[in-house]
Design an enzyme around this catalytic site. Structure first.
Site, PDB file in Angstrom:
ATOM      1  N   SER A 141      59.946 -13.574  36.614  1.00 41.07           N
ATOM      2  CA  SER A 141      60.037 -14.476  37.806  1.00 41.07           C
ATOM      3  C   SER A 141      59.431 -13.596  38.994  1.00 41.07           C
ATOM      4  O   SER A 141      58.892 -14.007  40.056  1.00 41.07           O
ATOM      5  CB  SER A 141      61.472 -14.722  38.168  1.00 41.07           C
ATOM      6  OG  SER A 141      62.369 -13.668  38.097  1.00 41.07           O
ATOM      7  N   ASP A 151      53.813  -5.394  38.060  1.00 41.69           N
ATOM      8  CA  ASP A 151      54.961  -5.993  37.172  1.00 41.69           C
ATOM      9  C   ASP A 151      56.478  -5.859  37.642  1.00 41.69           C
ATOM     10  O   ASP A 151      56.716  -4.823  38.439  1.00 41.69           O
ATOM     11  CB  ASP A 151      54.680  -5.382  35.743  1.00 41.69           C
ATOM     12  CG  ASP A 151      55.023  -6.458  34.585  1.00 41.69           C
ATOM     13  OD1 ASP A 151      55.749  -7.430  34.879  1.00 41.69           O
ATOM     14  OD2 ASP A 151      54.675  -6.063  33.369  1.00 41.69           O
ATOM     15  N   ASP A 196      63.381  -4.926  34.221  1.00 36.57           N
ATOM     16  CA  ASP A 196      64.814  -5.292  34.152  1.00 36.57           C
ATOM     17  C   ASP A 196      65.728  -4.055  34.671  1.00 36.57           C
ATOM     18  O   ASP A 196      66.868  -4.468  35.396  1.00 36.57           O
ATOM     19  CB  ASP A 196      65.169  -5.388  32.681  1.00 36.57           C
ATOM     20  CG  ASP A 196      64.284  -6.442  32.092  1.00 36.57           C
ATOM     21  OD1 ASP A 196      64.471  -7.720  32.629  1.00 36.57           O
ATOM     22  OD2 ASP A 196      63.518  -6.463  31.458  1.00 36.57           O
ATOM     23  N   LYS A 212      62.037  -2.593  30.342  1.00 37.73           N
ATOM     24  CA  LYS A 212      61.292  -3.976  30.454  1.00 37.73           C
ATOM     25  C   LYS A 212      61.343  -4.818  29.207  1.00 37.73           C
ATOM     26  O   LYS A 212      61.797  -4.217  28.325  1.00 37.73           O
ATOM     27  CB  LYS A 212      59.874  -3.807  30.819  1.00 37.73           C
ATOM     28  CG  LYS A 212      59.591  -3.246  32.276  1.00 37.73           C
ATOM     29  CD  LYS A 212      58.232  -3.096  32.669  1.00 37.73           C
ATOM     30  CE  LYS A 212      57.190  -4.355  32.345  1.00 37.73           C
ATOM     31  NZ  LYS A 212      57.757  -5.659  32.854  1.00 37.73           N
ATOM     32  N   GLY A 250      62.622  -7.981  29.180  1.00 35.96           N
ATOM     33  CA  GLY A 250      63.683  -9.337  29.250  1.00 35.96           C
ATOM     34  C   GLY A 250      62.865 -10.515  29.134  1.00 35.96           C
ATOM     35  O   GLY A 250      63.610 -11.581  28.501  1.00 35.96           O
ATOM     36  N   GLY A 251      61.765 -10.710  29.620  1.00 39.02           N
ATOM     37  CA  GLY A 251      61.088 -12.011  29.212  1.00 39.02           C
ATOM     38  C   GLY A 251      60.368 -11.874  27.691  1.00 39.02           C
ATOM     39  O   GLY A 251      59.610 -12.929  27.355  1.00 39.02           O
ATOM     40  N   GLU A 306      52.677  -6.110  28.108  1.00 36.73           N
ATOM     41  CA  GLU A 306      53.135  -5.346  29.375  1.00 36.73           C
ATOM     42  C   GLU A 306      52.523  -3.901  29.302  1.00 36.73           C
ATOM     43  O   GLU A 306      52.091  -3.077  30.069  1.00 36.73           O
ATOM     44  CB  GLU A 306      54.361  -5.644  30.068  1.00 36.73           C
ATOM     45  CG  GLU A 306      54.519  -7.105  30.271  1.00 36.73           C
ATOM     46  CD  GLU A 306      56.159  -7.559  30.671  1.00 36.73           C
ATOM     47  OE1 GLU A 306      56.504  -8.165  31.046  1.00 36.73           O
ATOM     48  OE2 GLU A 306      56.984  -6.815  30.010  1.00 36.73           O
ATOM     49  N   LYS A 344      67.994  -4.008  40.590  1.00 39.39           N
ATOM     50  CA  LYS A 344      67.575  -3.296  39.283  1.00 39.39           C
ATOM     51  C   LYS A 344      67.680  -1.930  39.201  1.00 39.39           C
ATOM     52  O   LYS A 344      67.337  -1.376  38.279  1.00 39.39           O
ATOM     53  CB  LYS A 344      65.984  -3.767  39.147  1.00 39.39           C
ATOM     54  CG  LYS A 344      65.920  -5.147  39.275  1.00 39.39           C
ATOM     55  CD  LYS A 344      66.171  -5.888  37.728  1.00 39.39           C
ATOM     56  CE  LYS A 344      65.772  -7.574  38.022  1.00 39.39           C
ATOM     57  NZ  LYS A 344      64.684  -8.100  37.562  1.00 39.39           N
TER      58      LYS A 344
HETATM   59  C1  5RP Z   1      59.098  -9.639  31.052  1.00 39.95           C
HETATM   60  C2  5RP Z   1      59.765  -8.209  31.886  1.00 39.95           C
HETATM   61  C3  5RP Z   1      60.087  -8.783  33.377  1.00 39.95           C
HETATM   62  O1  5RP Z   1      59.289  -7.792  34.172  1.00 39.95           O
HETATM   63  C4  5RP Z   1      61.550  -8.266  33.526  1.00 39.95           C
HETATM   64  O2  5RP Z   1      62.118  -9.362  32.542  1.00 39.95           O
HETATM   65  C5  5RP Z   1      62.118  -8.691  35.075  1.00 39.95           C
HETATM   66  O3  5RP Z   1      61.590 -10.047  35.291  1.00 39.95           O
HETATM   67  P1  5RP Z   1      62.127 -10.777  36.172  1.00 39.95           P
HETATM   68  O4  5RP Z   1      61.270 -10.507  37.553  1.00 39.95           O
HETATM   69  O5  5RP Z   1      62.469 -12.321  35.922  1.00 39.95           O
HETATM   70  O6  5RP Z   1      63.580 -10.345  36.944  1.00 39.95           O
HETATM   71  O7  5RP Z   1      59.634  -7.232  31.525  1.00 39.95           O
HETATM   72  O8  5RP Z   1      58.969  -9.027  29.628  1.00 39.95           O
END
Ligand code: 5RP
Length: 231
Positions: free
Chosen positions: A30, A83, A86, A96, A98-99, A105, A123
């Protein structure tokens, strides 16, 4: 201010690092989406940049904004990747993934001369690990890989439950690279470097979400404005 507004502020502040003609990596998540949207506005006004996305989702968003895209095959060395994360600590060790995009990445971050992390200041942590560490695993022999991961985690002085990531419908989450994700709830990772080394030695582990030594700049949005960590 909402977490979403803070993410947007951090993302927009990262535009200062983007110079005309740069080859740029686009993160996932996000916060990265806010960056891609802000970059899209610059591109619409004639700004020259070419980008490698770190996920299909980021690729689709960037393409919808007419941001010029390339691949690491055509453009193997990038100037900068922006980028999210998390979690991050004061030494800019990151969690990292979470997505679920951690493999691409990390490949893009390693191919970039500089990585700028963007996040809201929630964070920033003293110790990584409250956020479960994602580990990307090859489906073949996954149970054996998990067995080895438990030993690797223990030998780095950590412990905790390992859970396979599922989609909402209960099916296994599959990454863009066709792998599983296992989330390791370790609570506190006292030695992230050692844990990263241990996990890297396991053949079935494709990558893990510990990003060590890849970033020297973080832009954190707080209620009182932008705070930067520069190593
Ligand atoms: C995706 C990641 C994201 O950068 C991480 O999850 C942070 O996400 P967000 O900006 O939605 O909090 O590592 O793989």
């Amino acid at each position: 201010m909402s977490a979403e507004s803070l993410k947007q502020k951090a993302a927009e502040a990262a535009l200062d690092y983007v110079k005309p003609g740069m080859k740029l990596g686009l993160g996932t998540g996000s916060t990265a989406n806010f960056f891609i949207k802000a970059l899209g506005k610059k591109v619409a006004n004639g700004f020259d940049v070419i980008c490698v996305p770190t996920s299909i989702a980021s690729q689709e968003l960037a393409a919808s904004l007419n941001i010029p895209l390339t691949t690491l095959d055509d453009t193997p060395a990038l100037d900068l990747v922006v980028d999210g994360a998390d979690e991050l600590d004061a030494e800019l060790n990151l969690i990292k993934g979470g997505g679920g995009a951690l493999l691409r990445e990390k490949i893009v971050a390693a191919a970039s001369s500089q990585m700028v992390v963007i996040a809201d200041d929630s964070k920033l942590v003293d110790f990584l690990g409250a956020y479960p560490l994602p580990v990307e695993v090859v489906p073949f022999g996954a149970a054996a890989t998990i067995h080895m991961m438990k030993a690797a985690i223990k030998s780095a002085g950590a412990s905790g439950a390992i859970r396979q990531r599922n989609n909402i419908d209960g099916t296994a989450f599959i990454t863009d690279g066709g792998h599983y994700i296992y989330d390791c709830a370790l609570a506190k990772i006292e030695n992230p470097k050692q844990l990263a080394k241990n996990l890297n030695l396991i053949p079935g582990v494709v990558e893990h979400g510990l990003f060590i030594g890849l970033s020297k700049v973080a832009i954190l949005a707080t209620e009182n404005g932008i705070k930067k960590i520069e190593l």
